[in-house]
Design an enzyme around this catalytic site. Structure first.
Site, PDB file in Angstrom:
ATOM      1  N   ARG A 116     -33.996  64.239  38.186  1.00  0.00           N
ATOM      2  CA  ARG A 116     -34.354  62.973  37.548  1.00  0.00           C
ATOM      3  C   ARG A 116     -34.956  63.125  36.159  1.00  0.00           C
ATOM      4  O   ARG A 116     -35.692  64.070  35.898  1.00  0.00           O
ATOM      5  CB  ARG A 116     -35.352  62.212  38.429  1.00  0.00           C
ATOM      6  N   HIS A 141     -29.163  63.126  38.126  1.00  0.00           N
ATOM      7  CA  HIS A 141     -27.963  63.970  38.109  1.00  0.00           C
ATOM      8  C   HIS A 141     -26.965  63.567  37.014  1.00  0.00           C
ATOM      9  O   HIS A 141     -25.757  63.494  37.252  1.00  0.00           O
ATOM     10  CB  HIS A 141     -27.283  63.941  39.484  1.00  0.00           C
ATOM     11  N   HIS A 215     -24.700  71.332  43.710  1.00  0.00           N
ATOM     12  CA  HIS A 215     -25.339  70.515  44.739  1.00  0.00           C
ATOM     13  C   HIS A 215     -24.701  70.728  46.115  1.00  0.00           C
ATOM     14  O   HIS A 215     -24.557  69.782  46.893  1.00  0.00           O
ATOM     15  CB  HIS A 215     -25.272  69.044  44.324  1.00  0.00           C
ATOM     16  N   ASP A 287     -37.860  67.127  49.293  1.00  0.00           N
ATOM     17  CA  ASP A 287     -36.998  66.792  48.157  1.00  0.00           C
ATOM     18  C   ASP A 287     -37.811  67.165  46.924  1.00  0.00           C
ATOM     19  O   ASP A 287     -38.183  66.315  46.123  1.00  0.00           O
ATOM     20  CB  ASP A 287     -36.638  65.301  48.192  1.00  0.00           C
ATOM     21  N   GLU A 353     -31.017  73.699  44.995  1.00  0.00           N
ATOM     22  CA  GLU A 353     -30.427  73.540  43.668  1.00  0.00           C
ATOM     23  C   GLU A 353     -31.276  74.315  42.667  1.00  0.00           C
ATOM     24  O   GLU A 353     -32.352  73.863  42.269  1.00  0.00           O
ATOM     25  CB  GLU A 353     -30.380  72.048  43.311  1.00  0.00           C
TER      26      GLU A 353
HETATM   27  C1  GLA Z   1     -31.203  65.533  44.929  1.00  0.00           C
HETATM   28  C2  GLA Z   1     -32.283  64.563  44.767  1.00  0.00           C
HETATM   29  C3  GLA Z   1     -32.379  63.773  46.005  1.00  0.00           C
HETATM   30  C4  GLA Z   1     -31.078  63.110  46.333  1.00  0.00           C
HETATM   31  C5  GLA Z   1     -30.037  64.108  46.469  1.00  0.00           C
HETATM   32  C6  GLA Z   1     -28.680  63.454  46.705  1.00  0.00           C
HETATM   33  O1  GLA Z   1     -31.545  66.529  45.807  1.00  0.00           O
HETATM   34  O2  GLA Z   1     -33.503  65.139  44.443  1.00  0.00           O
HETATM   35  O3  GLA Z   1     -33.377  62.836  45.873  1.00  0.00           O
HETATM   36  O4  GLA Z   1     -30.711  62.276  45.298  1.00  0.00           O
HETATM   37  O5  GLA Z   1     -29.993  64.894  45.295  1.00  0.00           O
HETATM   38  O6  GLA Z   1     -28.745  62.433  47.624  1.00  0.00           O
END
Ligand code: GLA
Length: 388
Positions: A116, A141, A215, A287, A353
């Site tokens: 983000r 993304h 990803h 996350d 990632e």
């Molecule tokens: C990344 C983001 C998550 C989500 C995934 C896809 O990992 O950090 O919040 O958006 O991609 O769903």
């Protein structure tokens, strides 16, 4: 990896994994490794505007990889278990339409900016740039038409002991709001040692920001086989970047000690995932960006090990990058049927990632993601597979 483990993988390759990938007229097996198959191309589908999308299949070191020209997507990654039996360990779809219409970035090449950027805005050299806000008012993304939704030029290659694909794309100045014409070159490489390596490169003609990653959602027991919460994860990270409610880093580098984010010793992904830690509530699980202790390195260094007890599959990740976004598949909700037709539910896959930290363009204390003309962005991540 021990010699015996390598032998299992090589034996699996000889027993048919690579042979299946070769097929008639698929090109010559690579001399020297004895188990590789030159990349071959087939039609995967067509986009609404008639553009053909290819699926490339390549094999080496006991691993078989399938990649789409659309989004540079890893559509399938077959890896042997401890008995030499292959399974596809990456979540995905069997058809192009699902990737275009409903993919949560399965297997995709992410750019220009992984994760983000707060409020879809950043300032560079006194100029402010506006990006698409495709995630709760933030840009995620690379925006709504990121690199994951573009068709890439793909060139196959075979080298001594390696087979691979070169994916290239010119991202025009201003695409998705980002400044500079970005020339991007990504190599997907399989080695005879059971490695899947990704080399990223980019140059620009104006100052810009870049943060590329892949990803892929993994399930080392095989996609569609259920939850990943029993996978054991170890990450050499003493700190992580806590986030606010909409998953933007606060700027703090918090210690993992005494929190569910401590993976310095291997533990099941699910061990602490139900702890009422506020950070886990924001992300509905993990996350979060883990801050790798090694920092940025010129060569990829081993920082992550994941193992799956029933199949014995082990994935080790080495990277040049300073961070890894660990995502426990929280938003999978049983509404998608994957490659083999099985439904994906919450935590049926996980992502690691490797990248720079989220929202770095707005966080002066984070390692810089700025790329200037005359410089080359270069990062590498290696996934090494074995079985115990
Ligand atoms: C990344 C983001 C998550 C989500 C995934 C896809 O990992 O950090 O919040 O958006 O991609 O769903």
């Amino acid at each position: 990896m021990s010699t015996s483990r390598r032998t299992v993988i090589a034996a699996a390759a000889a027993a048919g994994l690579a042979a299946a990938a070769v097929g008639p007229g698929a090109g010559e097996a690579h001399a020297g490794s004895g188990d590789s198959a030159a990349p071959r191309r087939a039609r995967f589908g067509e986009l609404a505007d008639g553009t053909r999308v290819d699926i490339w299949t390549l094999a080496c070191g006991g691993i078989r990889l399938k990649v789409l020209s659309y989004g540079g997507i890893v559509q399938s990654l077959e890896v042997p278990d401890r008995h030499g039996r292959p399974a596809n360990v990456s979540l995905g779809f069997a058809d192009l339409e699902s990737y275009v219409e409903r993919s949560p970035y399965f297997g995709a090449l992410i750019g220009r900016y992984g994760n983000r950027i707060a409020n879809g805005r950043f300032t560079l050299d006194g100029r402010t740039y506006e990006l698409p806000r495709n995630d709760n008012g933030h840009s995620l993304h690379g925006g709504d038409l990121g690199f994951d939704k573009r068709v890439w030029r793909v060139e196959p290659f075979t080298r001594r002991g390696e087979v691979g694909l070169v994916l290239t794309r010119t991202s025009p100045d201003g695409e998705m709001g980002y400044p500079g014409t970005l020339e991007v070159r990504v190599e997907y490489v399989l080695t005879r040692h059971g490695d899947f390596r990704i080399d990223y490169e980019a140059t620009t003609d104006r100052p810009t920001v870049v943060n590329l990653t892949n990803h892929t959602y993994f399930n080392l027991a095989g996609e569609g086989s259920g939850s990943i919460l029993d996978h054991r994860l170890e990450v050499a990270a003493s700190r992580y970047t806590p986030v606010g409610e909409t998953l933007i880093p606060t700027g703090e580098l918090a210690r993992v000690a005494g929190t569910p984010f401590d993976f310095r010793r291997a533990k099941p992904i699910g061990a602490d995932i139900r702890e009422g830690h506020p950070q886990l509530l924001f992300g509905r699980g993990y996350d979060h960006n883990l801050v790798l202790d090694k920092g940025i390195t010129a060569e990829p260094e081993h920082v992550i090990t994941v193992s799956e007890p029933t199949s014995g599959r082990v994935m080790r990740i080495a990277t040049t990058e300073p961070g890894v976004q660990f995502y426990s598949g929280n938003f999978l909700d049983g509404t998608l049927a994957g490659t083999s037709g099985r439904v994906y539910r919450q935590s049926d896959g996980f992502c690691l990632e490797t990248q720079h930290f989220p929202d770095s363009p707005n966080q002066p204390s984070f390692p810089s993601t700025v790329l200037r003309p005359g410089r080359t962005y270069r990062t590498t991540t290696v996934h090494s597979f074995s079985a115990d």
